[in-house]
Design a protein around this motif. Structure first.
Motif, mmCIF file in Angstrom:
data_model
loop_
_atom_site.group_PDB
_atom_site.id
_atom_site.type_symbol
_atom_site.label_atom_id
_atom_site.label_comp_id
_atom_site.label_asym_id
_atom_site.label_seq_id
_atom_site.Cartn_x
_atom_site.Cartn_y
_atom_site.Cartn_z
ATOM 1 N N ARG A 91 0.849 -1.186 0.000
ATOM 2 C CA ARG A 91 0.000 0.000 0.000
ATOM 3 C C ARG A 91 0.885 1.238 0.000
ATOM 4 O O ARG A 91 1.750 1.379 0.860
ATOM 5 C CB ARG A 91 -0.848 -0.047 1.261
ATOM 6 C CG ARG A 91 -2.140 0.664 1.178
ATOM 7 C CD ARG A 91 -2.967 0.320 2.383
ATOM 8 N NE ARG A 91 -2.421 0.879 3.609
ATOM 9 C CZ ARG A 91 -3.162 1.305 4.629
ATOM 10 N NH1 ARG A 91 -4.474 1.240 4.554
ATOM 11 N NH2 ARG A 91 -2.614 1.778 5.718
ATOM 12 N N MET A 113 -5.282 -7.927 7.619
ATOM 13 C CA MET A 113 -5.895 -6.611 7.735
ATOM 14 C C MET A 113 -6.729 -6.256 6.499
ATOM 15 O O MET A 113 -6.238 -6.303 5.371
ATOM 16 C CB MET A 113 -4.820 -5.526 7.907
ATOM 17 C CG MET A 113 -3.827 -5.793 9.017
ATOM 18 S SD MET A 113 -4.572 -6.158 10.617
ATOM 19 C CE MET A 113 -4.961 -4.534 11.212
ATOM 20 N N ALA A 157 -8.393 -2.976 5.510
ATOM 21 C CA ALA A 157 -8.505 -1.575 5.955
ATOM 22 C C ALA A 157 -9.344 -0.778 4.960
ATOM 23 O O ALA A 157 -10.570 -0.756 5.062
ATOM 24 C CB ALA A 157 -7.109 -0.997 6.152
ATOM 25 N N GLY A 165 -5.228 5.741 7.098
ATOM 26 C CA GLY A 165 -5.736 4.464 6.587
ATOM 27 C C GLY A 165 -5.490 3.299 7.524
ATOM 28 O O GLY A 165 -5.618 2.141 7.124
ATOM 29 N N TYR A 166 -5.133 3.588 8.786
ATOM 30 C CA TYR A 166 -4.972 2.502 9.754
ATOM 31 C C TYR A 166 -6.298 2.221 10.463
ATOM 32 O O TYR A 166 -7.080 3.132 10.723
ATOM 33 C CB TYR A 166 -3.890 2.847 10.799
ATOM 34 C CG TYR A 166 -2.516 2.576 10.239
ATOM 35 C CD1 TYR A 166 -1.924 1.320 10.376
ATOM 36 C CD2 TYR A 166 -1.846 3.553 9.514
ATOM 37 C CE1 TYR A 166 -0.686 1.056 9.823
ATOM 38 C CE2 TYR A 166 -0.603 3.292 8.954
ATOM 39 C CZ TYR A 166 -0.031 2.044 9.108
ATOM 40 O OH TYR A 166 1.186 1.775 8.552
ATOM 41 N N ILE A 167 -6.489 0.952 10.784
ATOM 42 C CA ILE A 167 -7.727 0.541 11.441
ATOM 43 C C ILE A 167 -7.683 0.935 12.915
ATOM 44 O O ILE A 167 -6.676 0.728 13.592
ATOM 45 C CB ILE A 167 -7.922 -0.983 11.311
ATOM 46 C CG1 ILE A 167 -7.969 -1.395 9.825
ATOM 47 C CG2 ILE A 167 -9.177 -1.436 12.038
ATOM 48 C CD1 ILE A 167 -8.019 -2.900 9.593
ATOM 49 N N GLY A 210 -2.290 -2.014 14.627
ATOM 50 C CA GLY A 210 -1.104 -1.377 14.059
ATOM 51 C C GLY A 210 -0.776 -1.967 12.704
ATOM 52 O O GLY A 210 -1.650 -2.491 12.009
ATOM 53 N N ASP A 211 0.491 -1.869 12.331
ATOM 54 C CA ASP A 211 0.926 -2.388 11.024
ATOM 55 C C ASP A 211 1.261 -3.866 11.177
ATOM 56 O O ASP A 211 2.270 -4.234 11.800
ATOM 57 C CB ASP A 211 2.151 -1.594 10.555
ATOM 58 C CG ASP A 211 2.541 -1.968 9.135
ATOM 59 O OD1 ASP A 211 2.687 -3.180 8.860
ATOM 60 O OD2 ASP A 211 2.688 -1.061 8.307
ATOM 61 N N ALA A 212 0.408 -4.706 10.622
ATOM 62 C CA ALA A 212 0.552 -6.149 10.845
ATOM 63 C C ALA A 212 1.891 -6.670 10.330
ATOM 64 O O ALA A 212 2.556 -7.469 10.998
ATOM 65 C CB ALA A 212 -0.602 -6.886 10.175
HETATM 66 N N1 URA Z 1 -2.466 -2.311 7.231
HETATM 67 C C1 URA Z 1 -2.106 -2.695 8.475
HETATM 68 O O1 URA Z 1 -1.179 -3.505 8.643
HETATM 69 N N2 URA Z 1 -2.787 -2.181 9.513
HETATM 70 C C2 URA Z 1 -3.786 -1.319 9.363
HETATM 71 O O2 URA Z 1 -4.375 -0.879 10.365
HETATM 72 C C3 URA Z 1 -4.135 -0.904 8.059
HETATM 73 C C4 URA Z 1 -3.472 -1.441 7.010
#
Ligand code: URA
Ligand code: PRP
Length: 209
Positions: free
Chosen positions: A105, A134, A136, A193-195, A200-202
């Protein structure tokens, strides 16, 4: 929240593990282990409607009527984070084939760019399980579903650990018949764009970078 076409897996073990993954104190090593565990639990629900056909076998004592999966299974993790859910699923369906889709992304536009694709040429005969923790904005899921649909996938299920309402809407707009299995529908996306609350960022949490 109940949405048509979306199964929220409320099993206590799934919810217990999801909470550990949400916890910012859970470090990569533990995050990998728990994500892998939760993936196996989610798989039971995601495969519940798989069609089976009759199969007769001979036990040591007599003939028995049994069942077997009617179709081959193709697992498709979305790189990178989908890899964190692959191993245990593969252990549960060892005969499955595995395809890969690499998507990243773009931070500024939130557009998903495809950098890798490794899939059988014709997916019509498979039960396809698309795996990404994720969901999102839904851009990555729709990009992945587009690639599967170019290969004529007829039966696809999307398994994601956490989904945002925005992502669900986007997937369902383009692919209304694809069932979505998730452990949670979270509140919303933030302006990056994070949930929220999310985890967080998986990919970063899995691999430490
Ligand atoms: N990708 C992720 O890893 N976490 C999010 O919250 C959104 C996109
Ligand atoms: C994350 C996640 C999904 C995507 C979801 O991947 O694993 O693939 O974001 O966001 P979306 O629904 O808004 O498209 P990312 O692009 O960060 O790549 P990574 O897994 O390599 O970190």
């Amino acid at each position: 929240m109940n949405l048509p076409g979306v199964t929220v897996i409320t099993h206590p073990l799934v919810q217990h593990n999801l909470t550990r993954l949400r916890d910012a104190r859970t470090e990569s090593q533990e995050f990998r282990r728990v994500l892998s565990e939760v993936a196996a639990l989610m798989l039971y629900e995601a495969t519940r409607a798989f069609e089976t056909g009759p199969l007769a076998v001979t036990t040591p004592l007599e003939r028995a009527r049994g069942r077997r999966l009617r179709r081959e299974v193709l697992l498709v993790p979305v790189l990178r984070a989908g890899l964190g859910m692959l191993d245990t699923i593969l252990q549960l369906i060892p005969s499955a084939r595995v395809g890969f889709i690499g998507l990243k992304r773009e931070e500024s536009t939130l557009e998903a760019h495809s950098y890798h694709k490794s899939l059988p040429p014709d997916l019509r005969r498979f039960e396809v399980i698309l795996i990404d923790p994720m969901l999102a904005t839904g851009g990555s899921a729709v990009a992945a579903l587009n690639l599967l649909s170019e290969r004529r996938a007829a039966r696809v299920r999307l398994v994601c650990l956490v989904a945002a309402p925005e992502g669900i809407r986007r997937v369902q707009k383009s692919y209304p018949t694809v069932p979505i299995f998730t452990a949670a529908i979270d509140r919303q996306l933030n302006d990056k764009g994070y949930i929220l609350p999310g985890l967080g960022d998986a990919g970063d949490r899995l691999f430490g970078v």
